[in-house]
Design a protein around this motif. Structure first.
Motif: not given
Length: 123
Positions: A47-49, A57-59, A62-66, A83-84
């Motif tokens: 998901v993220a790191a 950071t790294l995303y 599929s989830v970038t922006g949220r 979010s969203s």
């Protein structure tokens, strides 16, 4: 390192959640941190790191922006703001530590894993 993830729950689509990952020791600042998730019947996915300092950071695409990952080293805690929310975000979310200097999406780079927190998004 023992990690405790929390903050999951049942939310409606479009809502927001903030997950927390607390470490049992004060050396969390020496580790990079990552969040992964595993939906029912699916494989675990990145998901993220975030780097040790929090500056990098790294995303997942599929989830970038949220999703926003952040950390408070003074409190030995890493956060994941979502979010969203969408029903497709329903999963158990896990945090994990890595000795890698830069954020990494490879689960094999992570050494210590928390027990996970369940996020359920209703439509």
């Amino acid at each position: 390192v023992q990690l405790q993830a929390s903050g999951g729950g049942l939310v409606q689509a479009g809502g927001s959640l903030r997950l927390s990952c607390a470490a049992s020791e004060s050396s969390l600042s020496t580790y990079g941190l990552g969040w992964f998730r595993q939906a029912p019947g699916k494989e675990r996915e990145f998901v993220a790191a975030v780097s040790r300092s929090g500056r990098a950071t790294l995303y997942a695409d599929s989830v970038t922006g949220r999703i926003t990952i952040s950390r408070d080293n003074a409190k030995n805690t890493v956060f994941l703001q979502i979010s969203s929310l969408e029903p497709e975000d329903t999963a158990v979310y896990y945090c994990a530590t890595t000795a890698r200097i830069i954020p990494t999406l490879d689960a094999g780079d992570y050494d210590y894993w928390g027990q996970g927190t369940l996020v359920t998004v209703s439509s």
